[in-house]
Enzyme design. Structure first.
Site, PDB file in Angstrom:
ATOM      1  N   GLY A  33     -38.394 -42.460 -32.569  1.00 55.45           N
ATOM      2  CA  GLY A  33     -37.251 -42.002 -33.357  1.00 55.45           C
ATOM      3  C   GLY A  33     -36.603 -40.770 -32.762  1.00 55.45           C
ATOM      4  O   GLY A  33     -36.816 -40.454 -31.587  1.00 55.45           O
ATOM      5  N   GLY A  38     -30.444 -41.883 -24.422  1.00 56.80           N
ATOM      6  CA  GLY A  38     -31.447 -42.549 -23.574  1.00 56.80           C
ATOM      7  C   GLY A  38     -32.013 -43.778 -24.273  1.00 56.80           C
ATOM      8  O   GLY A  38     -32.137 -44.851 -23.675  1.00 56.80           O
ATOM      9  N   HIS A  39     -32.339 -43.618 -25.553  1.00 60.01           N
ATOM     10  CA  HIS A  39     -32.841 -44.767 -26.323  1.00 60.01           C
ATOM     11  C   HIS A  39     -31.760 -45.848 -26.433  1.00 60.01           C
ATOM     12  O   HIS A  39     -32.052 -47.037 -26.323  1.00 60.01           O
ATOM     13  CB  HIS A  39     -33.248 -44.328 -27.739  1.00 60.01           C
ATOM     14  CG  HIS A  39     -34.348 -43.308 -27.798  1.00 60.01           C
ATOM     15  ND1 HIS A  39     -34.156 -42.017 -28.222  1.00 60.01           N
ATOM     16  CD2 HIS A  39     -35.669 -43.400 -27.510  1.00 60.01           C
ATOM     17  CE1 HIS A  39     -35.298 -41.354 -28.202  1.00 60.01           C
ATOM     18  NE2 HIS A  39     -36.241 -42.163 -27.760  1.00 60.01           N
ATOM     19  N   LEU A 186     -32.689 -36.433 -20.979  1.00 67.09           N
ATOM     20  CA  LEU A 186     -32.580 -36.482 -22.440  1.00 67.09           C
ATOM     21  C   LEU A 186     -33.961 -36.676 -23.035  1.00 67.09           C
ATOM     22  O   LEU A 186     -34.749 -37.481 -22.537  1.00 67.09           O
ATOM     23  CB  LEU A 186     -31.684 -37.644 -22.871  1.00 67.09           C
ATOM     24  CG  LEU A 186     -30.216 -37.592 -22.493  1.00 67.09           C
ATOM     25  CD1 LEU A 186     -29.497 -38.820 -23.043  1.00 67.09           C
ATOM     26  CD2 LEU A 186     -29.565 -36.329 -23.010  1.00 67.09           C
ATOM     27  N   SER A 187     -34.258 -35.924 -24.086  1.00 67.17           N
ATOM     28  CA  SER A 187     -35.557 -36.037 -24.737  1.00 67.17           C
ATOM     29  C   SER A 187     -35.428 -35.527 -26.167  1.00 67.17           C
ATOM     30  O   SER A 187     -34.713 -34.544 -26.424  1.00 67.17           O
ATOM     31  CB  SER A 187     -36.588 -35.189 -23.990  1.00 67.17           C
ATOM     32  OG  SER A 187     -37.735 -34.999 -24.801  1.00 67.17           O
ATOM     33  N   SER A 188     -36.128 -36.177 -27.084  1.00 68.72           N
ATOM     34  CA  SER A 188     -36.103 -35.721 -28.483  1.00 68.72           C
ATOM     35  C   SER A 188     -36.632 -34.298 -28.573  1.00 68.72           C
ATOM     36  O   SER A 188     -36.256 -33.536 -29.462  1.00 68.72           O
ATOM     37  CB  SER A 188     -36.951 -36.647 -29.356  1.00 68.72           C
ATOM     38  OG  SER A 188     -36.607 -37.998 -29.118  1.00 68.72           O
ATOM     39  N   ARG A 189     -37.540 -33.930 -27.658  1.00 63.89           N
ATOM     40  CA  ARG A 189     -38.144 -32.588 -27.712  1.00 63.89           C
ATOM     41  C   ARG A 189     -37.209 -31.498 -27.182  1.00 63.89           C
ATOM     42  O   ARG A 189     -37.508 -30.320 -27.358  1.00 63.89           O
ATOM     43  CB  ARG A 189     -39.463 -32.564 -26.929  1.00 63.89           C
ATOM     44  CG  ARG A 189     -40.594 -33.320 -27.637  1.00 63.89           C
ATOM     45  CD  ARG A 189     -41.935 -33.069 -26.953  1.00 63.89           C
ATOM     46  NE  ARG A 189     -43.046 -33.560 -27.751  1.00 63.89           N
ATOM     47  CZ  ARG A 189     -43.674 -34.728 -27.555  1.00 63.89           C
ATOM     48  NH1 ARG A 189     -43.291 -35.528 -26.584  1.00 63.89           N
ATOM     49  NH2 ARG A 189     -44.692 -35.082 -28.323  1.00 63.89           N
TER      50      ARG A 189
HETATM   51  P1  AMP Z   1     -39.835 -41.714 -27.283  1.00 60.34           P
HETATM   52  O1  AMP Z   1     -39.051 -41.931 -28.530  1.00 60.34           O
HETATM   53  O2  AMP Z   1     -39.659 -40.353 -26.699  1.00 60.34           O
HETATM   54  O3  AMP Z   1     -41.261 -42.162 -27.407  1.00 60.34           O
HETATM   55  O4  AMP Z   1     -39.185 -42.693 -26.213  1.00 60.34           O
HETATM   56  C1  AMP Z   1     -39.026 -44.061 -26.467  1.00 60.34           C
HETATM   57  C2  AMP Z   1     -38.638 -44.746 -25.185  1.00 60.34           C
HETATM   58  O5  AMP Z   1     -37.430 -44.192 -24.702  1.00 60.34           O
HETATM   59  C3  AMP Z   1     -39.681 -44.561 -24.072  1.00 60.34           C
HETATM   60  O6  AMP Z   1     -39.789 -45.762 -23.330  1.00 60.34           O
HETATM   61  C4  AMP Z   1     -39.070 -43.456 -23.266  1.00 60.34           C
HETATM   62  O7  AMP Z   1     -39.498 -43.453 -21.916  1.00 60.34           O
HETATM   63  C5  AMP Z   1     -37.605 -43.780 -23.367  1.00 60.34           C
HETATM   64  N1  AMP Z   1     -36.775 -42.601 -23.070  1.00 60.34           N
HETATM   65  C6  AMP Z   1     -36.893 -41.375 -23.622  1.00 60.34           C
HETATM   66  N2  AMP Z   1     -36.001 -40.524 -23.057  1.00 60.34           N
HETATM   67  C7  AMP Z   1     -35.322 -41.249 -22.130  1.00 60.34           C
HETATM   68  C8  AMP Z   1     -34.283 -40.931 -21.197  1.00 60.34           C
HETATM   69  N3  AMP Z   1     -33.769 -39.710 -21.105  1.00 60.34           N
HETATM   70  N4  AMP Z   1     -33.836 -41.923 -20.387  1.00 60.34           N
HETATM   71  C9  AMP Z   1     -34.364 -43.168 -20.470  1.00 60.34           C
HETATM   72  N5  AMP Z   1     -35.335 -43.516 -21.317  1.00 60.34           N
HETATM   73  C10 AMP Z   1     -35.814 -42.577 -22.137  1.00 60.34           C
END
Ligand code: AMP
Length: 281
Positions: A33, A38-39, A186-189
């Site tokens: 979530g 990115g997602h 990009l990252s949720s964190r």
């Molecule tokens: P997370 O919600 O952070 O567990 O990420 C869910 C999925 O989205 C995982 O397969 C991550 O590797 C991918 N993901 C997260 N950030 C990115 C990003 N910046 N670019 C591409 N994929 C991403």
């Protein structure tokens, strides 16, 4: 197709059964979530290959250590549902912890060495927790395809290994990292970063790119390139967990440069742990 929100496995499976009756090709995008572009790109990639995209949103307690950010991990379901639907998802699966893990749940996927190195050395049990929940999601959905981001490159390798080892009949696709204009993955964190840390954060990617170039084009010795990179990042204010050049896919150490390889790093800015990696192809 209107978005279906499945809050438990029974609803998920009746929705999936209807899709199967229509002969639909199914793709899965597992997430925690706090969705971002990115997602959405992952959803788009699956959409190109499948008739229906299932997005799972589950902050998995089994992949967080006791002192990690499970409690404060961003949760924003309403915004996530809007983004998932706009991105083209057909179903969002939002299980509770109880729906995922019954009280007598006992089994754990053991990922072996690939889950103990790099981030696994700093986050003991993390990849076993990831593999366990992803195995459950893959088996609950039984998609034709599942997609994972290269942003979490070790995770992609661990999952690919698991699917091969356990004969799961699912195609795993890796998706290149989506970045901000200044290069930050990009990252949720990233939401945890202070404005000052946010300004500094893209240096991680820029420095990895420089180091990859030095190794690939200038023939700099790997061990000293890694050491220089740690020093550069430390001087800027990062607290570095590791910078390592590894074989792509197996993630085994490389003493002599050979392609395809990945340069991977994890480093803290204050309380926020950033990870990133670049290919040397
Ligand atoms: P997370 O919600 O952070 O567990 O990420 C869910 C999925 O989205 C995982 O397969 C991550 O590797 C991918 N993901 C997260 N950030 C990115 C990003 N910046 N670019 C591409 N994929 C991403």
């Amino acid at each position: 197709m209107q978005l279906t929100v499945a809050q438990d496995v029974t609803t998920l499976q009746s929705t999936l059964a209807a899709l199967a009756r229509e002969g639909k090709r199914i793709g899965l995008v597992p997430t925690m979530g706090a969705l971002h572009a990115g997602h959405v790109a992952l959803i788009g990639t699956v959409k190109q290959r499948c008739d229906a995209v299932i997005v799972s949103i589950f902050v998995n307690p089994k992949q967080f250590g006791p002192n990690e950010d499970f409690a404060k991990y961003p949760r924003m379901l309403e915004a996530d549902l809007k983004l998932a639907e706009a991105g083209g998802a057909s179903v969002v699966y939002t299980p509770t912890v109880e729906d995922m893990y019954t009280p007598d749940f006992a089994t754990q996927v053991a990922t072996g060495d690939i889950g103990k190195i790099l981030c696994g050395a700093f986050r003991p049990g993390h990849f076993d927790g990831v593999a366990t929940v992803v195995a459950k999601l893959l088996l609950r959905v039984l998609p034709h395809v599942a997609v994972f981001g290269e942003k979490d490159y070790q995770q992609l390798c661990v999952i690919s290994r698991m699917v091969l080892d356990l004969d799961m009949p699912i195609e795993i696709i890796g998706m290149p990292t989506l970045r901000e204009q200044d290069g930050l993955a990009l990252s949720s964190r990233n939401a945890y970063l202070t404005p000052e840390q946010r300004k500094l954060a893209p240096a991680l990617y820029q420095i990895l790119l420089q180091t990859a170039k030095r190794i690939a084009e200038e023939g700099i010795e790997i061990a000293s390139a890694q050491k220089d990179t740690v020093r550069l990042l430390t001087d800027l204010g990062f607290k570095v967990d590791y910078v390592e050049l590894r074989e792509s896919f197996t993630l085994k150490p490389l003493t002599d440069y050979k392609r395809p390889a990945r340069l991977l790093a994890a480093a803290w800015l204050g309380q926020t742990r950033l990870i990133d990696n670049v290919p040397l192809e």
